[in-house]
Design a protein around this motif. Structure first.
Motif, PDB file in Angstrom:
ATOM      1  N   THR A   9       1.036  -1.246   0.235  1.00 47.60           N
ATOM      2  CA  THR A   9       0.000   0.110   0.047  1.00 47.60           C
ATOM      3  C   THR A   9       0.853   1.191  -0.132  1.00 47.60           C
ATOM      4  OG1 THR A   9      -1.889  -1.133   1.313  1.00 47.60           O
ATOM      5  CG2 THR A   9      -1.889   1.147   1.183  1.00 47.60           C
TER       6      THR A   9
ATOM      7  N   ARG B 136      -4.396  -3.759  -3.121  1.00 47.48           N
ATOM      8  CA  ARG B 136      -3.972  -2.245  -3.038  1.00 47.48           C
ATOM      9  C   ARG B 136      -3.018  -1.679  -4.139  1.00 47.48           C
ATOM     10  NH1 ARG B 136      -4.520  -1.687   2.327  1.00 47.48           N
ATOM     11  NH2 ARG B 136      -6.438  -2.338   2.747  1.00 47.48           N
TER      12      ARG B 136
ATOM     13  N   LEU C  53     -11.270   0.978   0.572  1.00 51.32           N
ATOM     14  CA  LEU C  53      -9.934   0.552  -0.074  1.00 51.32           C
ATOM     15  C   LEU C  53     -10.227  -0.785  -0.526  1.00 51.32           C
ATOM     16  CD1 LEU C  53      -6.618   1.635   1.752  1.00 51.32           C
ATOM     17  CD2 LEU C  53      -7.759   2.913   0.002  1.00 51.32           C
TER      18      LEU C  53
END
Length: 226
Positions: A166, A192, A188
């Protein structure tokens, strides 16, 4: 005398003919009555079948209507599209969404993507009023480290290859505010590096969150509660 005998013979002959005629007619009447009974039974069965058919049709219509109402107000069964939620969910999975579910940190939610017609599943990372930062793959909520067990293996693999799973960011870098505004959520995807989420389209309004994803129902061999 002879005339009397002839008369008697004629009467006897007539009587015999009458008896024969009667004997012949009786079976026909019996056959007709049996046929009538059989036809009546057939008609009754046909009527019963019609009644059962229309009862089943009515029950099916009522059931379909109730399911429709429930799906409008209580639940949804969307199909996952895309790869933003890998490894948790994969394209083609079907999930159960509770439209009355409580919104909490790390819950999966089904959401109307801002500015698009698409509806997709994402994970709640930040709630209204929280301060969120990511630094070196470490999530901090209100200054406290939070572990993301659902992507632990992916983080490990990425770090072993010298990459962040991330990228670093904060609520301030996304919104120029120190905390998530009231009625807004930071969402989210679990994948990622490739997910399109709040980092691209911004925070999501509560009104755009359709419900909480509570389980994967298909494929059956991957059935799972979340």
């Amino acid at each position: 005398m002879e005339s009397q005998k002839r008369t008697v013979k004629k009467n006897l002959a007539k009587g015999n003919k009458t008896q024969k005629t009667k004997r012949k007619k009786r079976p026909k009447k019996a056959i007709k009555s049996k046929k009538a009974i059989i036809e009546a039974k057939k008609r009754k069965k046909r009527e019963e079948r019609k009644i059962i058919f229309f009862e089943l049709l009515g029950a099916l219509a009522i059931t379909s209507f109730l399911v429709f109402l429930l799906s409008v107000f209580l639940f949804s069964l969307p199909k996952i599209e895309g790869y933003s939620m890998v490894p948790t969910l994969r394209e083609g999975d079907r999930v159960y969404v509770n439209k009355l579910g409580k919104l909490k940190t790390f819950e999966l939610v089904y959401v109307q993507i801002p500015g698009k017609k698409a509806k997709e599943v994402r994970r709640i990372i930040g709630l209204p009023g929280q301060k969120i930062t990511y630094k070196n793959d470490q999530l901090k909520i209100d200054g406290e480290d939070r572990e993301e067990k659902f992507i632990f293996e992916e983080q490990q693999t990425s770090q072993e290859n010298g990459r962040l799973y991330t990228d670093d960011f904060s609520i301030f870098s996304l919104t120029e505010k120190t905390e998530i505004p009231k009625g807004k959520y930071l969402l989210l995807g679990d994948n990622r590096p490739y997910s399109v989420d709040s980092r691209q389209y911004g925070l999501v309004d509560q009104k755009d969150i359709i419900g909480v994803v509570e389980m994967r129902i298909l494929p059956l061999h991957l059935f799972q509660n979340f």
